[in-house]
Design a protein around this motif. Sequence first.
Motif, mmCIF file in Angstrom:
data_model
loop_
_atom_site.group_PDB
_atom_site.id
_atom_site.type_symbol
_atom_site.label_atom_id
_atom_site.label_comp_id
_atom_site.label_asym_id
_atom_site.label_seq_id
_atom_site.Cartn_x
_atom_site.Cartn_y
_atom_site.Cartn_z
ATOM 1 N N ALA A 96 24.170 32.959 34.186
ATOM 2 C CA ALA A 96 23.694 34.330 34.476
ATOM 3 C C ALA A 96 24.726 34.869 35.494
ATOM 4 N N ALA A 97 24.703 34.147 36.705
ATOM 5 C CA ALA A 97 25.403 35.012 37.599
ATOM 6 C C ALA A 97 27.001 35.252 37.279
ATOM 7 N N GLU A 98 27.544 34.305 36.452
ATOM 8 C CA GLU A 98 29.005 34.587 35.995
ATOM 9 C C GLU A 98 29.098 35.714 34.872
ATOM 10 N N ALA A 99 27.871 35.902 34.291
ATOM 11 C CA ALA A 99 28.070 36.861 33.052
ATOM 12 C C ALA A 99 27.908 38.323 34.166
ATOM 13 N N ARG A 100 27.184 38.254 34.950
ATOM 14 C CA ARG A 100 26.936 39.493 35.692
ATOM 15 C C ARG A 100 28.190 39.856 36.445
ATOM 16 N N ALA A 101 28.833 38.971 37.010
ATOM 17 C CA ALA A 101 29.955 39.120 37.903
ATOM 18 C C ALA A 101 31.024 39.654 36.886
ATOM 19 N N LYS A 102 31.029 39.098 35.479
ATOM 20 C CA LYS A 102 32.194 39.399 34.772
ATOM 21 C C LYS A 102 31.937 41.032 34.561
ATOM 22 N N ILE A 103 30.638 41.421 34.195
ATOM 23 C CA ILE A 103 30.472 42.886 33.983
ATOM 24 C C ILE A 103 30.784 43.702 34.972
ATOM 25 N N ILE A 104 30.545 43.381 36.464
ATOM 26 C CA ILE A 104 31.008 43.890 37.465
ATOM 27 C C ILE A 104 32.779 44.206 37.495
ATOM 28 N N TYR A 105 33.170 43.012 37.341
ATOM 29 C CA TYR A 105 34.872 43.166 37.222
ATOM 30 C C TYR A 105 35.273 44.289 36.176
ATOM 31 N N GLU A 106 34.444 44.237 35.108
ATOM 32 C CA GLU A 106 35.073 44.993 33.985
ATOM 33 C C GLU A 106 34.947 46.332 34.302
ATOM 34 N N ARG A 107 33.692 46.895 35.018
ATOM 35 C CA ARG A 107 33.332 48.029 35.117
ATOM 36 C C ARG A 107 34.379 48.714 36.224
ATOM 37 N N LEU A 108 34.696 47.739 37.343
ATOM 38 C CA LEU A 108 35.692 48.190 38.404
ATOM 39 C C LEU A 108 36.833 48.504 37.744
ATOM 40 N N ILE A 109 37.414 47.592 36.684
ATOM 41 C CA ILE A 109 38.667 47.853 36.053
ATOM 42 C C ILE A 109 38.734 49.306 35.318
ATOM 43 N N ASN A 110 37.487 49.642 34.837
ATOM 44 C CA ASN A 110 37.569 51.049 34.114
ATOM 45 C C ASN A 110 37.663 52.033 35.131
ATOM 46 N N VAL A 111 37.282 51.822 36.226
ATOM 47 C CA VAL A 111 36.947 53.258 37.104
ATOM 48 C C VAL A 111 38.297 53.246 38.295
ATOM 49 N N THR A 112 39.381 52.252 38.143
ATOM 50 C CA THR A 112 40.649 52.507 39.000
ATOM 51 C C THR A 112 41.840 52.736 38.003
ATOM 52 N N ASP A 113 42.495 53.558 38.584
ATOM 53 C CA ASP A 113 43.902 53.695 38.020
ATOM 54 C C ASP A 113 45.046 52.996 38.819
ATOM 55 N N ASP A 114 44.559 52.154 39.794
ATOM 56 C CA ASP A 114 45.751 51.393 40.490
ATOM 57 C C ASP A 114 46.059 50.115 39.792
ATOM 58 N N ALA A 115 47.449 50.230 39.167
ATOM 59 C CA ALA A 115 48.108 48.953 38.426
ATOM 60 C C ALA A 115 47.796 47.660 39.311
ATOM 61 N N GLY A 116 48.039 47.793 40.332
ATOM 62 C CA GLY A 116 47.853 46.634 41.346
ATOM 63 C C GLY A 116 46.417 45.978 41.408
ATOM 64 N N ILE A 117 45.463 46.749 41.547
ATOM 65 C CA ILE A 117 44.211 46.554 41.516
ATOM 66 C C ILE A 117 43.834 45.999 40.114
ATOM 67 N N LYS A 118 44.338 46.637 38.992
ATOM 68 C CA LYS A 118 43.757 46.274 37.740
ATOM 69 C C LYS A 118 44.453 44.683 37.560
ATOM 70 N N ASP A 119 45.578 44.364 38.113
ATOM 71 C CA ASP A 119 46.078 43.126 37.907
ATOM 72 C C ASP A 119 45.157 42.073 38.452
ATOM 73 N N ALA A 120 44.682 42.361 39.751
ATOM 74 C CA ALA A 120 44.070 41.555 40.466
ATOM 75 C C ALA A 120 42.800 41.279 39.725
ATOM 76 N N LEU A 121 42.035 42.388 39.432
ATOM 77 C CA LEU A 121 40.666 42.451 38.809
ATOM 78 C C LEU A 121 40.963 41.560 37.263
ATOM 79 N N GLY A 122 42.120 42.022 36.683
ATOM 80 C CA GLY A 122 42.205 41.547 35.315
ATOM 81 C C GLY A 122 42.333 39.807 35.402
ATOM 82 N N PHE A 123 42.738 39.394 36.723
ATOM 83 C CA PHE A 123 42.832 37.800 36.681
ATOM 84 C C PHE A 123 41.330 37.152 36.944
ATOM 85 N N LEU A 124 40.837 37.985 37.898
ATOM 86 C CA LEU A 124 39.528 37.368 38.232
ATOM 87 C C LEU A 124 38.650 37.382 37.260
ATOM 88 N N MET A 125 38.455 38.593 36.250
ATOM 89 C CA MET A 125 37.308 38.690 35.412
ATOM 90 C C MET A 125 37.485 37.437 34.462
#
Length: 301
Positions: free
Chosen positions: A158-187
Amino acid sequence: MGEASLHVERNTRTASLAGTLVPRPERPHPVPVGQLTDLLLGQSPPITCWRFLPRQGDRFVFEKGVIMFAHNTEELSHLEVIGSTVAMLNKGAKGQLAEAVEEEADLYRSLTAGGNDSHTTALLYGGGPALTNSAGVPWSAAYIDTIDELADLRSNIAAEARAKIIYERLINVTDDAGIKDALGFLMPREIAHQKSFEKALHSIQPNFPQGKLPGDPKFTSVYFDLSKGDDVRGPWNEGPEWQFDGNPKLAVDGGDGTARVNVPKADLETLKAMASRTASNPDVDPTTGADLGAGQETTTK
Protein backbone atom coordinates in the motif's frame (compact mmCIF):
# COMPACT_ATOMS: atom_id res chain seq x y z
CA MET A 1 23.47 36.11 -26.76
CA GLY A 2 21.50 34.37 -24.09
CA GLU A 3 21.63 35.29 -20.44
CA ALA A 4 24.85 34.18 -18.77
CA SER A 5 24.51 31.46 -16.17
CA LEU A 6 26.73 29.64 -13.71
CA HIS A 7 26.64 25.84 -13.69
CA VAL A 8 26.30 24.79 -10.04
CA GLU A 9 26.85 21.21 -8.98
CA ARG A 10 26.22 19.37 -5.76
CA ASN A 11 28.37 16.42 -4.89
CA THR A 12 25.90 13.56 -4.88
CA ARG A 13 28.24 10.85 -6.08
CA THR A 14 27.95 8.75 -2.98
CA ALA A 15 27.54 5.05 -2.38
CA SER A 16 23.88 5.60 -1.60
CA LEU A 17 23.29 6.67 -5.21
CA ALA A 18 24.28 3.34 -6.73
CA GLY A 19 21.64 2.16 -9.15
CA THR A 20 19.83 5.49 -9.28
CA LEU A 21 19.68 8.76 -11.22
CA VAL A 22 21.34 12.10 -10.41
CA PRO A 23 18.84 14.98 -10.67
CA ARG A 24 19.56 17.90 -13.00
CA PRO A 25 16.79 20.53 -12.88
CA GLU A 26 16.81 23.00 -15.76
CA ARG A 27 17.06 26.03 -13.46
CA PRO A 28 16.69 27.09 -9.81
CA HIS A 29 13.02 27.52 -9.10
CA PRO A 30 11.44 27.55 -5.61
CA VAL A 31 7.87 26.82 -6.74
CA PRO A 32 8.13 23.00 -6.95
CA VAL A 33 9.95 22.74 -3.61
CA GLY A 34 6.80 22.87 -1.50
CA GLN A 35 5.35 19.92 -3.41
CA LEU A 36 8.57 17.91 -3.45
CA THR A 37 8.68 17.97 0.35
CA ASP A 38 5.79 15.47 0.21
CA LEU A 39 8.34 13.03 -1.19
CA LEU A 40 10.87 13.86 1.51
CA LEU A 41 8.66 13.90 4.58
CA GLY A 42 5.23 12.52 3.74
CA GLN A 43 3.65 9.46 5.34
CA SER A 44 4.28 7.01 2.49
CA PRO A 45 7.38 8.25 0.60
CA PRO A 46 11.05 7.26 1.02
CA ILE A 47 11.88 8.50 4.53
CA THR A 48 9.12 6.45 6.13
CA CYS A 49 9.99 3.36 4.09
CA TRP A 50 13.67 3.90 4.92
CA ARG A 51 12.86 3.86 8.63
CA PHE A 52 10.44 0.93 8.84
CA LEU A 53 12.09 -1.47 6.37
CA PRO A 54 15.13 -2.14 8.63
CA ARG A 55 12.79 -2.86 11.55
CA GLN A 56 11.01 -5.38 9.37
CA GLY A 57 14.28 -6.77 8.04
CA ASP A 58 15.57 -7.45 11.56
CA ARG A 59 12.41 -9.38 12.41
CA PHE A 60 11.62 -11.12 9.13
CA VAL A 61 13.09 -14.56 8.57
CA PHE A 62 15.52 -15.66 5.87
CA GLU A 63 14.97 -14.26 2.37
CA LYS A 64 12.25 -11.78 3.41
CA GLY A 65 14.75 -9.90 5.57
CA VAL A 66 17.20 -9.65 2.65
CA ILE A 67 14.45 -8.11 0.49
CA MET A 68 13.71 -5.49 3.16
CA PHE A 69 17.34 -4.40 3.49
CA ALA A 70 17.80 -4.24 -0.30
CA HIS A 71 14.78 -1.97 -0.73
CA ASN A 72 15.79 0.02 2.34
CA THR A 73 19.13 0.90 0.75
CA GLU A 74 17.41 2.02 -2.42
CA GLU A 75 14.95 4.19 -0.47
CA LEU A 76 17.95 5.96 1.05
CA SER A 77 19.24 6.74 -2.43
CA HIS A 78 15.79 8.06 -3.37
CA LEU A 79 15.98 10.45 -0.43
CA GLU A 80 19.31 11.67 -1.80
CA VAL A 81 17.81 12.22 -5.26
CA ILE A 82 14.87 14.21 -3.91
CA GLY A 83 17.01 16.16 -1.43
CA SER A 84 19.50 17.04 -4.17
CA THR A 85 16.65 18.18 -6.42
CA VAL A 86 15.31 20.44 -3.68
CA ALA A 87 18.79 21.85 -3.03
CA MET A 88 19.29 22.62 -6.72
CA LEU A 89 15.87 24.27 -7.03
CA ASN A 90 16.55 26.49 -4.01
CA LYS A 91 19.95 27.71 -5.21
CA GLY A 92 18.62 30.93 -6.72
CA ALA A 93 16.21 31.77 -3.90
CA LYS A 94 18.90 31.24 -1.29
CA GLY A 95 21.16 33.85 -2.84
CA GLN A 96 18.33 36.26 -3.54
CA LEU A 97 17.18 36.15 0.06
CA ALA A 98 20.67 36.49 1.49
CA GLU A 99 21.76 39.37 -0.74
CA ALA A 100 18.39 41.13 -1.28
CA VAL A 101 19.06 41.46 -5.00
CA GLU A 102 15.46 42.40 -5.83
CA GLU A 103 12.96 44.88 -4.52
CA GLU A 104 10.90 43.43 -1.69
CA ALA A 105 7.69 43.04 -3.68
CA ASP A 106 9.44 41.49 -6.69
CA LEU A 107 11.33 39.03 -4.52
CA TYR A 108 8.14 38.01 -2.72
CA ARG A 109 6.30 37.53 -6.02
CA SER A 110 9.11 35.42 -7.46
CA LEU A 111 9.04 33.13 -4.43
CA THR A 112 5.26 32.81 -4.30
CA ALA A 113 4.55 32.54 -8.02
CA GLY A 114 1.77 30.18 -8.99
CA GLY A 115 0.41 29.95 -5.46
CA ASN A 116 3.67 28.50 -4.17
CA ASP A 117 3.96 28.56 -0.38
CA SER A 118 7.58 27.43 -0.09
CA HIS A 119 8.56 31.06 0.60
CA THR A 120 7.92 30.22 4.25
CA THR A 121 10.43 27.43 3.94
CA ALA A 122 12.89 29.68 2.16
CA LEU A 123 12.61 32.47 4.73
CA LEU A 124 12.79 30.33 7.85
CA TYR A 125 15.35 27.82 6.63
CA GLY A 126 17.70 29.97 4.57
CA GLY A 127 16.59 28.73 1.18
CA GLY A 128 16.30 25.09 2.24
CA PRO A 129 13.27 22.87 2.82
CA ALA A 130 11.61 22.55 6.21
CA LEU A 131 11.24 19.06 7.66
CA THR A 132 7.54 19.05 6.85
CA ASN A 133 5.27 17.95 4.03
CA SER A 134 3.62 20.48 1.71
CA ALA A 135 0.85 21.06 4.25
CA GLY A 136 3.39 22.02 6.94
CA VAL A 137 2.94 18.79 8.92
CA PRO A 138 6.24 17.51 10.41
CA TRP A 139 7.32 13.98 9.67
CA SER A 140 6.49 11.67 12.58
CA ALA A 141 7.90 8.36 13.78
CA ALA A 142 4.25 7.41 14.28
CA TYR A 143 4.23 6.72 10.51
CA ILE A 144 6.42 3.67 11.14
CA ASP A 145 4.22 0.62 11.55
CA THR A 146 5.55 -2.90 11.79
CA ILE A 147 3.53 -5.63 13.45
CA ASP A 148 3.57 -8.95 11.57
CA GLU A 149 5.28 -10.37 8.50
CA LEU A 150 2.13 -10.80 6.40
CA ALA A 151 0.51 -7.59 7.62
CA ASP A 152 3.75 -5.65 7.00
CA LEU A 153 4.06 -6.92 3.44
CA ARG A 154 0.53 -5.73 2.71
CA SER A 155 1.33 -2.39 4.35
CA ASN A 156 4.46 -2.07 2.19
CA ILE A 157 2.43 -2.77 -0.95
CA ALA A 158 0.00 0.00 0.00
CA ALA A 159 2.84 2.42 0.81
CA GLU A 160 4.48 1.85 -2.57
CA ALA A 161 1.12 2.35 -4.32
CA ARG A 162 0.52 5.66 -2.53
CA ALA A 163 4.06 6.87 -3.26
CA LYS A 164 3.64 6.02 -6.95
CA ILE A 165 0.54 8.22 -7.12
CA ILE A 166 2.38 11.14 -5.46
CA TYR A 167 5.23 10.89 -7.99
CA GLU A 168 2.70 10.78 -10.83
CA ARG A 169 0.89 13.89 -9.61
CA LEU A 170 4.15 15.80 -9.21
CA ILE A 171 5.17 14.85 -12.76
CA ASN A 172 1.86 16.27 -13.96
CA VAL A 173 2.36 19.66 -12.25
CA THR A 174 5.97 20.44 -13.23
CA ASP A 175 7.27 21.67 -16.58
CA ASP A 176 10.94 21.23 -15.68
CA ALA A 177 12.38 18.46 -17.87
CA GLY A 178 15.12 17.70 -15.33
CA ILE A 179 12.62 17.20 -12.53
CA LYS A 180 10.44 15.09 -14.80
CA ASP A 181 13.46 12.88 -15.58
CA ALA A 182 14.23 12.36 -11.90
CA LEU A 183 10.62 11.68 -10.95
CA GLY A 184 10.18 9.57 -14.06
CA PHE A 185 12.92 7.29 -12.75
CA LEU A 186 11.74 7.20 -9.15
CA MET A 187 8.08 6.47 -9.93
CA PRO A 188 8.74 3.16 -11.75
CA ARG A 189 10.96 2.09 -8.87
CA GLU A 190 7.88 2.25 -6.64
CA ILE A 191 6.17 -0.06 -9.12
CA ALA A 192 9.16 -2.43 -8.97
CA HIS A 193 9.11 -2.44 -5.17
CA GLN A 194 5.38 -3.10 -5.13
CA LYS A 195 5.83 -6.05 -7.48
CA SER A 196 8.62 -7.40 -5.28
CA PHE A 197 6.53 -7.13 -2.12
CA GLU A 198 3.56 -8.72 -3.89
CA LYS A 199 5.71 -11.68 -4.94
CA ALA A 200 7.14 -12.02 -1.44
CA LEU A 201 3.64 -12.00 0.04
CA HIS A 202 2.11 -14.49 -2.35
CA SER A 203 5.10 -16.82 -2.19
CA ILE A 204 3.85 -17.53 1.34
CA GLN A 205 0.92 -19.92 1.18
CA PRO A 206 -1.49 -19.65 2.80
CA ASN A 207 -1.10 -15.94 3.56
CA PHE A 208 -4.64 -15.08 4.63
CA PRO A 209 -5.77 -14.33 7.23
CA GLN A 210 -2.74 -12.95 9.05
CA GLY A 211 -1.60 -14.52 12.30
CA LYS A 212 -2.30 -17.99 13.67
CA LEU A 213 -5.74 -17.77 15.26
CA PRO A 214 -8.65 -18.58 12.95
CA GLY A 215 -11.64 -16.27 12.95
CA ASP A 216 -15.04 -17.39 14.22
CA PRO A 217 -16.76 -18.78 11.08
CA LYS A 218 -20.02 -17.22 12.26
CA PHE A 219 -18.57 -13.81 11.43
CA THR A 220 -15.68 -14.22 8.94
CA SER A 221 -17.93 -14.45 5.86
CA VAL A 222 -20.90 -12.29 6.85
CA TYR A 223 -21.61 -8.96 5.13
CA PHE A 224 -23.67 -6.68 7.39
CA ASP A 225 -25.69 -4.29 5.24
CA LEU A 226 -25.57 -1.23 7.48
CA SER A 227 -26.04 1.39 4.75
CA LYS A 228 -29.31 2.90 3.60
CA GLY A 229 -30.51 3.26 0.03
CA ASP A 230 -29.90 1.09 -3.00
CA ASP A 231 -27.77 -1.95 -2.21
CA VAL A 232 -24.87 -2.46 -4.61
CA ARG A 233 -24.08 -6.15 -4.89
CA GLY A 234 -20.93 -7.72 -6.21
CA PRO A 235 -18.21 -10.21 -5.32
CA TRP A 236 -17.44 -8.15 -2.22
CA ASN A 237 -20.79 -9.03 -0.60
CA GLU A 238 -22.43 -11.87 -2.55
CA GLY A 239 -21.58 -15.28 -3.91
CA PRO A 240 -20.53 -18.56 -2.33
CA GLU A 241 -18.07 -16.85 0.03
CA TRP A 242 -20.61 -14.48 1.55
CA GLN A 243 -23.68 -14.55 3.75
CA PHE A 244 -25.53 -11.29 3.11
CA ASP A 245 -27.35 -10.00 6.20
CA GLY A 246 -29.74 -7.32 4.97
CA ASN A 247 -31.29 -6.68 8.38
CA PRO A 248 -28.62 -7.06 11.07
CA LYS A 249 -29.77 -7.54 14.65
CA LEU A 250 -29.03 -4.90 17.26
CA ALA A 251 -26.49 -7.26 18.82
CA VAL A 252 -25.17 -10.20 16.82
CA ASP A 253 -24.61 -12.22 20.00
CA GLY A 254 -28.37 -12.27 20.69
CA GLY A 255 -28.26 -9.73 23.53
CA ASP A 256 -30.00 -6.37 23.80
CA GLY A 257 -26.96 -4.32 22.83
CA THR A 258 -26.29 -3.04 26.35
CA ALA A 259 -22.67 -3.05 27.52
CA ARG A 260 -22.23 -4.73 30.91
CA VAL A 261 -19.45 -5.59 33.32
CA ASN A 262 -19.48 -7.39 36.67
CA VAL A 263 -18.27 -4.76 39.15
CA PRO A 264 -16.86 -5.99 42.50
CA LYS A 265 -19.05 -5.11 45.50
CA ALA A 266 -16.50 -2.71 47.00
CA ASP A 267 -16.23 -0.79 43.72
CA LEU A 268 -20.01 -0.76 43.36
CA GLU A 269 -20.42 0.99 46.72
CA THR A 270 -17.82 3.56 45.73
CA LEU A 271 -19.58 4.23 42.43
CA LYS A 272 -22.91 4.67 44.22
CA ALA A 273 -21.36 7.19 46.62
CA MET A 274 -19.89 9.15 43.72
CA ALA A 275 -23.23 9.14 41.86
CA SER A 276 -24.99 10.43 44.98
CA ARG A 277 -22.43 13.21 45.53
CA THR A 278 -22.57 14.44 41.94
CA ALA A 279 -26.33 13.99 41.36
CA SER A 280 -28.19 16.88 39.68
CA ASN A 281 -31.32 18.39 41.26
CA PRO A 282 -34.08 18.52 38.63
CA ASP A 283 -36.30 20.75 40.83
CA VAL A 284 -34.11 23.90 40.69
CA ASP A 285 -33.37 26.35 37.90
CA PRO A 286 -30.14 28.07 39.00
CA THR A 287 -28.88 31.35 37.53
CA THR A 288 -25.67 30.66 35.66
CA GLY A 289 -22.81 32.69 34.31
CA ALA A 290 -24.37 32.42 30.85
CA ASP A 291 -27.62 33.86 32.24
CA LEU A 292 -25.78 36.77 33.86
CA GLY A 293 -23.79 37.43 30.72
CA ALA A 294 -27.01 37.57 28.73
CA GLY A 295 -28.36 40.31 31.02
CA GLN A 296 -30.92 38.21 32.88
CA GLU A 297 -32.26 39.95 35.98
CA THR A 298 -31.41 38.41 39.33
CA THR A 299 -33.19 38.69 42.65
CA THR A 300 -31.31 40.68 45.28
CA LYS A 301 -31.99 41.00 49.01
